[in-house]
Scaffold this active site. Sequence first.
Site, PDB file in Angstrom:
ATOM      1  N   PHE A  13       0.831  -1.204   0.000  1.00 12.40           N
ATOM      2  CA  PHE A  13       0.000   0.000   0.000  1.00 12.40           C
ATOM      3  C   PHE A  13       0.865   1.254   0.000  1.00 12.40           C
ATOM      4  O   PHE A  13       1.673   1.465   0.916  1.00 12.40           O
ATOM      5  CB  PHE A  13      -0.908   0.028   1.232  1.00 12.40           C
ATOM      6  CG  PHE A  13      -1.971  -1.022   1.227  1.00 12.40           C
ATOM      7  CD1 PHE A  13      -3.234  -0.741   0.736  1.00 12.40           C
ATOM      8  CD2 PHE A  13      -1.707  -2.300   1.695  1.00 12.40           C
ATOM      9  CE1 PHE A  13      -4.223  -1.719   0.717  1.00 12.40           C
ATOM     10  CE2 PHE A  13      -2.687  -3.282   1.684  1.00 12.40           C
ATOM     11  CZ  PHE A  13      -3.946  -2.990   1.192  1.00 12.40           C
ATOM     12  N   ASP A  14       0.701   2.057  -1.041  1.00 16.33           N
ATOM     13  CA  ASP A  14       1.243   3.399  -0.987  1.00 16.33           C
ATOM     14  C   ASP A  14       0.660   4.080   0.250  1.00 16.33           C
ATOM     15  O   ASP A  14      -0.449   3.775   0.671  1.00 16.33           O
ATOM     16  CB  ASP A  14       0.844   4.144  -2.265  1.00 16.33           C
ATOM     17  CG  ASP A  14       1.172   5.616  -2.202  1.00 16.33           C
ATOM     18  OD1 ASP A  14       2.364   5.952  -2.118  1.00 16.33           O
ATOM     19  OD2 ASP A  14       0.219   6.419  -2.232  1.00 16.33           O
ATOM     20  N   VAL A  15       1.415   5.031   0.821  1.00 15.16           N
ATOM     21  CA  VAL A  15       0.974   5.652   2.070  1.00 15.16           C
ATOM     22  C   VAL A  15       0.296   6.995   1.831  1.00 15.16           C
ATOM     23  O   VAL A  15      -0.898   7.171   2.093  1.00 15.16           O
ATOM     24  CB  VAL A  15       2.158   5.792   3.051  1.00 15.16           C
ATOM     25  CG1 VAL A  15       1.730   6.551   4.309  1.00 15.16           C
ATOM     26  CG2 VAL A  15       2.688   4.411   3.429  1.00 15.16           C
TER      27      VAL A  15
END
Length: 232
Positions: A13-15
């Site tokens: 997951f990109d943050v």
Amino acid sequence: MELNVERTYALGFDVYGTLVDPLALAEPLQALVGEQAVRFAELWRTKQLEYSFRRGLMQRYVDFDACTRQALLYTQQALRCDLPESDQGRLLETYLYLPTFPEVTAALTALKAQDHRLMAFTNGVEVSIRALLSNAGVLPYLEDVVSVDDLRTFKPDPAVYAYLARRAGHAPGDTWLVSSNAWDVIGAKAAGLRAAWVRRQPEAVFDPWDVEPDVVVSRLDELADWFAGQPT
């Protein structure tokens, strides 16, 4: 009797923009820059990303925290907002307390229940991202935090997506990037990963590069439903 065994994946997951909202900085900025708060938050974010792209291409690495500080200096100069160092420091500290999007906890809970391996995958510095995600209450849902800082380059360098797959212990084709950033999705697909685009804004346009995400959702909680509906 035939068992119905669901296929599981590694999900990175990109943050910023996917799990947490960097534009929420407009709220604390309101007291400092007034009507320019939304513009300030947007320009700060744009320059933060631009600086990481440029440094990756130039091979003149500084970490993402440094890019964030430099983007803040640029933004206040561009908008003619001369903020004292104390206010700058508080704004940078606020980056460790960004809020998650409303559905994030429920989405991670559902995906974890499907036995996918969940990781944060970020341009950010690991210690900063761990603090951010811990403050937001979502770090316990993630098995690992994978930072490009380990490679001293930035997304969308193909090397960082390969690194995510290695850290996950999955083949690239069984490793997913989940991101609200179209450029990030394209980077992952170019490196052989699968990718979900979280199209948080209905007016958002995906870059016409003859590359398509494997799935498009408007919220993260839609992703668990999508995986549940796939053939095993």
